[in-house]
Motif scaffolding. Structure first.
Motif, PDB file in Angstrom:
ATOM      1  N   GLU A  48       0.833  -1.193   0.000  1.00 38.41           N
ATOM      2  CA  GLU A  48       0.000   0.000   0.000  1.00 38.41           C
ATOM      3  C   GLU A  48       0.876   1.254   0.000  1.00 38.41           C
ATOM      4  O   GLU A  48       1.613   1.468  -0.930  1.00 38.41           O
ATOM      5  CB  GLU A  48      -1.001  -0.055   1.141  1.00 38.41           C
ATOM      6  CG  GLU A  48      -1.978  -1.203   0.990  1.00 38.41           C
ATOM      7  CD  GLU A  48      -3.016  -1.244   2.068  1.00 38.41           C
ATOM      8  OE1 GLU A  48      -3.272  -0.212   2.725  1.00 38.41           O
ATOM      9  OE2 GLU A  48      -3.588  -2.327   2.262  1.00 38.41           O
ATOM     10  N   ASP A  49       0.846   2.045   1.065  1.00 38.87           N
ATOM     11  CA  ASP A  49       1.630   3.277   1.109  1.00 38.87           C
ATOM     12  C   ASP A  49       2.863   3.139   2.000  1.00 38.87           C
ATOM     13  O   ASP A  49       3.275   4.095   2.663  1.00 38.87           O
ATOM     14  CB  ASP A  49       0.765   4.445   1.592  1.00 38.87           C
ATOM     15  CG  ASP A  49      -0.247   4.857   0.549  1.00 38.87           C
ATOM     16  OD1 ASP A  49       0.038   4.678  -0.649  1.00 38.87           O
ATOM     17  OD2 ASP A  49      -1.320   5.355   0.922  1.00 38.87           O
ATOM     18  N   PHE A  50       3.462   1.949   2.021  1.00 43.84           N
ATOM     19  CA  PHE A  50       4.664   1.689   2.810  1.00 43.84           C
ATOM     20  C   PHE A  50       5.715   1.046   1.912  1.00 43.84           C
ATOM     21  O   PHE A  50       5.404   0.218   1.061  1.00 43.84           O
ATOM     22  CB  PHE A  50       4.358   0.744   3.976  1.00 43.84           C
ATOM     23  CG  PHE A  50       5.594   0.335   4.729  1.00 43.84           C
ATOM     24  CD1 PHE A  50       6.120   1.159   5.705  1.00 43.84           C
ATOM     25  CD2 PHE A  50       6.243  -0.852   4.432  1.00 43.84           C
ATOM     26  CE1 PHE A  50       7.277   0.801   6.387  1.00 43.84           C
ATOM     27  CE2 PHE A  50       7.398  -1.226   5.111  1.00 43.84           C
ATOM     28  CZ  PHE A  50       7.914  -0.390   6.085  1.00 43.84           C
ATOM     29  N   CYS A  51       6.975   1.430   2.115  1.00 42.19           N
ATOM     30  CA  CYS A  51       8.087   0.846   1.372  1.00 42.19           C
ATOM     31  C   CYS A  51       9.265   0.656   2.327  1.00 42.19           C
ATOM     32  O   CYS A  51       9.440   1.425   3.274  1.00 42.19           O
ATOM     33  CB  CYS A  51       8.504   1.759   0.221  1.00 42.19           C
ATOM     34  SG  CYS A  51       9.850   1.098  -0.789  1.00 42.19           S
ATOM     35  N   THR A  52      10.067  -0.364   2.052  1.00 47.34           N
ATOM     36  CA  THR A  52      11.218  -0.649   2.912  1.00 47.34           C
ATOM     37  C   THR A  52      12.472   0.120   2.516  1.00 47.34           C
ATOM     38  O   THR A  52      13.518  -0.059   3.137  1.00 47.34           O
ATOM     39  CB  THR A  52      11.530  -2.167   2.918  1.00 47.34           C
ATOM     40  OG1 THR A  52      11.786  -2.598   1.573  1.00 47.34           O
ATOM     41  CG2 THR A  52      10.394  -2.958   3.530  1.00 47.34           C
ATOM     42  N   CYS A  53      12.402   0.996   1.517  1.00 46.12           N
ATOM     43  CA  CYS A  53      13.590   1.754   1.105  1.00 46.12           C
ATOM     44  C   CYS A  53      13.919   2.844   2.127  1.00 46.12           C
ATOM     45  O   CYS A  53      13.071   3.277   2.897  1.00 46.12           O
ATOM     46  CB  CYS A  53      13.397   2.357  -0.291  1.00 46.12           C
ATOM     47  SG  CYS A  53      12.337   3.818  -0.344  1.00 46.12           S
ATOM     48  N   SER A  54      15.159   3.291   2.117  1.00 49.32           N
ATOM     49  CA  SER A  54      15.595   4.302   3.083  1.00 49.32           C
ATOM     50  C   SER A  54      14.932   5.653   2.846  1.00 49.32           C
ATOM     51  O   SER A  54      14.679   6.392   3.798  1.00 49.32           O
ATOM     52  CB  SER A  54      17.116   4.446   3.065  1.00 49.32           C
ATOM     53  OG  SER A  54      17.561   4.803   1.785  1.00 49.32           O
ATOM     54  N   GLY A 102       9.684   9.439   5.342  1.00 48.23           N
ATOM     55  CA  GLY A 102       8.275   9.159   5.608  1.00 48.23           C
ATOM     56  C   GLY A 102       7.339   9.647   4.528  1.00 48.23           C
ATOM     57  O   GLY A 102       6.210  10.038   4.802  1.00 48.23           O
ATOM     58  N   ARG A 103       7.810   9.630   3.295  1.00 47.24           N
ATOM     59  CA  ARG A 103       6.936  10.080   2.215  1.00 47.24           C
ATOM     60  C   ARG A 103       7.025   9.149   1.021  1.00 47.24           C
ATOM     61  O   ARG A 103       7.856   8.247   0.984  1.00 47.24           O
ATOM     62  CB  ARG A 103       7.257  11.505   1.806  1.00 47.24           C
ATOM     63  CG  ARG A 103       8.648  11.698   1.253  1.00 47.24           C
ATOM     64  CD  ARG A 103       8.824  13.169   0.908  1.00 47.24           C
ATOM     65  NE  ARG A 103      10.186  13.417   0.474  1.00 47.24           N
ATOM     66  CZ  ARG A 103      10.493  14.068  -0.620  1.00 47.24           C
ATOM     67  NH1 ARG A 103       9.580  14.525  -1.397  1.00 47.24           N
ATOM     68  NH2 ARG A 103      11.729  14.278  -0.955  1.00 47.24           N
ATOM     69  N   GLU A 104       6.156   9.389   0.103  1.00 46.04           N
ATOM     70  CA  GLU A 104       6.033   8.556  -1.083  1.00 46.04           C
ATOM     71  C   GLU A 104       7.341   8.499  -1.875  1.00 46.04           C
ATOM     72  O   GLU A 104       7.863   9.517  -2.292  1.00 46.04           O
ATOM     73  CB  GLU A 104       4.928   9.175  -1.939  1.00 46.04           C
ATOM     74  CG  GLU A 104       4.418   8.373  -3.055  1.00 46.04           C
ATOM     75  CD  GLU A 104       3.242   9.094  -3.673  1.00 46.04           C
ATOM     76  OE1 GLU A 104       2.177   8.495  -3.712  1.00 46.04           O
ATOM     77  OE2 GLU A 104       3.403  10.257  -4.098  1.00 46.04           O
TER      78      GLU A 104
END
Length: 105
Positions: A62-68, A74-76
């Motif tokens: 969804e609106d979460f990613c594991t990238c730094s 904390g944004r897209e």
């Protein structure tokens, strides 16, 4: 932008109009997302979407990613954008297995 995402999902296509709008609105992140979709770097597993980056694979849910970029700012990030584009157009590789079972240790 909401109308654009809905139209993209309805048409199931990534038209030049959509590409131009994504680049205009999202800038460099949009360009990278489009490149990832075009290069087949978006994968859908039973549990997650995964985007292959330069140095690693990033899990997107969804609106979460594991990238730094996402974790620290904390944004897209462009990985999330790539998944949004791929989901709406069907431009991703699909795997009938759980990503967590295929994780590299």
């Amino acid at each position: 932008m909401r109308g654009l995402w809905q139209k993209m999902e309805h048409d199931r296509a990534l038209t030049p109009e959509f590409r131009a709008c994504i680049k205009r609105v999202y800038g460099e992140r949009g360009r990278k997302a489009l490149e990832a979709v075009d290069a087949g770097q978006v994968k859908r597993y039973l549990d997650f979407f995964v985007v292959v980056g330069r140095s690693s694979e990033y899990i997107v849910e969804e609106d979460f990613c594991t990238c730094s970029d996402f974790l620290f700012r904390g944004r897209e990030c462009w990985h999330i954008l790539a998944v949004r584009i791929a989901e709406r157009t069907g431009l991703y590789e699909s795997y009938d297995l759980w990503y967590q079972d295929a994780w590299k240790v």
